[in-house]
Design an enzyme around this catalytic site. Structure first.
Site, mmCIF file in Angstrom:
data_model
loop_
_atom_site.group_PDB
_atom_site.id
_atom_site.type_symbol
_atom_site.label_atom_id
_atom_site.label_comp_id
_atom_site.label_asym_id
_atom_site.label_seq_id
_atom_site.Cartn_x
_atom_site.Cartn_y
_atom_site.Cartn_z
ATOM 1 N N SER A 16 16.579 52.317 86.287
ATOM 2 C CA SER A 16 16.346 52.865 87.631
ATOM 3 C C SER A 16 14.991 52.421 88.179
ATOM 4 O O SER A 16 14.847 52.177 89.379
ATOM 5 C CB SER A 16 16.467 54.389 87.639
ATOM 6 O OG SER A 16 15.388 54.986 86.963
ATOM 7 N N ASN A 17 14.002 52.272 87.297
ATOM 8 C CA ASN A 17 12.700 51.770 87.762
ATOM 9 C C ASN A 17 12.790 50.301 88.149
ATOM 10 O O ASN A 17 12.217 49.882 89.158
ATOM 11 C CB ASN A 17 11.629 51.976 86.694
ATOM 12 C CG ASN A 17 11.074 53.376 86.730
ATOM 13 O OD1 ASN A 17 10.286 53.725 87.589
ATOM 14 N ND2 ASN A 17 11.529 54.211 85.803
ATOM 15 N N LYS A 65 8.829 40.202 64.515
ATOM 16 C CA LYS A 65 8.414 40.419 65.909
ATOM 17 C C LYS A 65 7.759 39.154 66.449
ATOM 18 O O LYS A 65 7.973 38.747 67.584
ATOM 19 C CB LYS A 65 7.433 41.596 65.972
ATOM 20 C CG LYS A 65 7.106 42.045 67.388
ATOM 21 C CD LYS A 65 6.081 43.150 67.404
ATOM 22 C CE LYS A 65 6.656 44.510 67.205
ATOM 23 N NZ LYS A 65 6.990 45.229 68.440
ATOM 24 N N MET A 90 11.499 50.133 75.467
ATOM 25 C CA MET A 90 11.206 51.061 74.375
ATOM 26 C C MET A 90 10.834 50.340 73.086
ATOM 27 O O MET A 90 11.321 50.693 72.006
ATOM 28 C CB MET A 90 12.407 51.989 74.167
ATOM 29 C CG MET A 90 12.685 52.845 75.378
ATOM 30 S SD MET A 90 11.189 53.598 76.074
ATOM 31 C CE MET A 90 11.771 55.199 76.488
ATOM 32 N N ILE A 93 4.788 46.284 72.136
ATOM 33 C CA ILE A 93 4.433 44.880 72.359
ATOM 34 C C ILE A 93 3.516 44.447 71.209
ATOM 35 O O ILE A 93 2.540 45.114 70.887
ATOM 36 C CB ILE A 93 3.705 44.710 73.718
ATOM 37 C CG1 ILE A 93 4.584 45.197 74.884
ATOM 38 C CG2 ILE A 93 3.255 43.271 73.926
ATOM 39 C CD1 ILE A 93 5.796 44.373 75.204
ATOM 40 N N ASN A 107 2.597 49.255 82.074
ATOM 41 C CA ASN A 107 3.707 50.127 81.696
ATOM 42 C C ASN A 107 3.727 51.366 82.584
ATOM 43 O O ASN A 107 2.691 51.786 83.090
ATOM 44 C CB ASN A 107 3.516 50.561 80.227
ATOM 45 C CG ASN A 107 4.637 51.438 79.719
ATOM 46 O OD1 ASN A 107 5.816 51.196 80.013
ATOM 47 N ND2 ASN A 107 4.297 52.472 78.966
ATOM 48 N N HIS A 109 4.882 55.427 82.349
ATOM 49 C CA HIS A 109 5.211 56.438 81.340
ATOM 50 C C HIS A 109 5.358 57.804 82.029
ATOM 51 O O HIS A 109 4.513 58.178 82.849
ATOM 52 C CB HIS A 109 4.104 56.493 80.277
ATOM 53 C CG HIS A 109 4.414 57.461 79.194
ATOM 54 N ND1 HIS A 109 5.310 57.188 78.184
ATOM 55 C CD2 HIS A 109 3.983 58.732 78.983
ATOM 56 C CE1 HIS A 109 5.413 58.235 77.392
ATOM 57 N NE2 HIS A 109 4.606 59.180 77.853
HETATM 58 C C1 GAR Z 1 11.343 56.013 82.595
HETATM 59 O O1 GAR Z 1 11.224 57.384 82.831
HETATM 60 C C2 GAR Z 1 10.062 55.460 81.991
HETATM 61 O O2 GAR Z 1 8.917 56.080 82.479
HETATM 62 C C3 GAR Z 1 10.285 55.767 80.538
HETATM 63 O O3 GAR Z 1 11.629 55.437 80.313
HETATM 64 C C4 GAR Z 1 12.382 55.729 81.494
HETATM 65 C C5 GAR Z 1 13.245 54.552 81.819
HETATM 66 O O4 GAR Z 1 14.141 54.872 82.860
HETATM 67 N N1 GAR Z 1 9.382 55.016 79.708
HETATM 68 C C6 GAR Z 1 8.824 55.503 78.601
HETATM 69 O O5 GAR Z 1 9.075 56.595 78.147
HETATM 70 C C7 GAR Z 1 7.829 54.561 77.922
HETATM 71 N N2 GAR Z 1 7.120 55.217 76.893
HETATM 72 P P1 GAR Z 1 14.877 53.723 83.669
HETATM 73 O O6 GAR Z 1 15.557 52.808 82.640
HETATM 74 O O7 GAR Z 1 15.902 54.457 84.496
HETATM 75 O O8 GAR Z 1 13.859 52.994 84.485
#
Ligand code: GAR
Length: 190
Positions: A16-17, A65, A90, A93, A107, A109
């Protein structure tokens, strides 16, 4: 759109982001690649629908990695990527990629870091019964959600909130904050 600034988004899940960034009309850069470490993730379809090239890899099929990051660096350089934006990626890096893109990996968060780093940050804040949480955009360093903070936005937690209503509100903030910060970073470069 400034087509000269080429960026890559890394994502592992729903995307979604990624979608919010991609659909920002005033985006100051061009997303030239999506990198995804989970074959089958929904975000891959989102990129394909908009004809954004996708590099999907399965980390378990590499010896280390370092091996998959070396391949990633080659792919990123081929596409002249200068910034990497993690959006629900997830995976930590590693030193190789960090060194290749020093100070250029960012990033998002879903908490007010340094509170609630790591996975399930929204749920951790919700269960901790705190009255506010939020969203942080930060540079990546060797740690988990520890790099220098670029921007934060608070989100209140109401007694009437369910985990779902809180998650929805946080995501709405993410979808506005991240494209804004990306544009600021790129425009600050001149
Ligand atoms: C988001 O809420 C992002 O902030 C979080 O994963 C979600 C991904 O949602 N990231 C973390 O927790 C990183 N530590 P999305 O796939 O719908 O963008």
């Amino acid at each position: 759109m400034k087509a000269s600034i080429k960026v890559c988004v890394f994502a592992s899940g729903t995307g979604s982001n990624f979608q919010a960034i991609m659909e920002t009309e005033s985006l100051a850069c061009e997303i030239v690649l999506l990198v995804c470490d989970r074959p089958g993730a929904l975000v891959i379809d989102k990129a394909k629908q908009k004809q954004i090239p996708v590099h999907v890899f399965d980390p378990t099929s590499y010896p280390s990695k370092q091996a998959y990051e070396e391949e990633l660096i080659t792919v990123l350089r081929e596409r002249e990527v200068t910034w990497i934006f993690l959006a629900g990626y997830m995976r930590i890096i590693g030193a190789h990629l960090l060194q290749a893109y020093h100070g250029r990996i960012v990033n998002i968060h879903p908490s007010l870091l340094p509170k609630f780093p790591g996975k399930d940050a929204i749920e951790k804040a919700y269960r901790a019964k705190v009255n506010k949480t939020g969203v942080t955009v930060h540079y990546i360093d060797e740690g988990i959600d520890t790099g220098p903070i670029i921007a934060q936005q608070e989100v209140k937690i109401y007694p009437t909130d369910s985990l779902k209503t809180l998650t929805n509100r946080i995501q709405k903030v993410e979808h506005q904050l991240y494209p804004k910060v990306i544009n600021q970073l790129i425009q600050n470069e001149g």
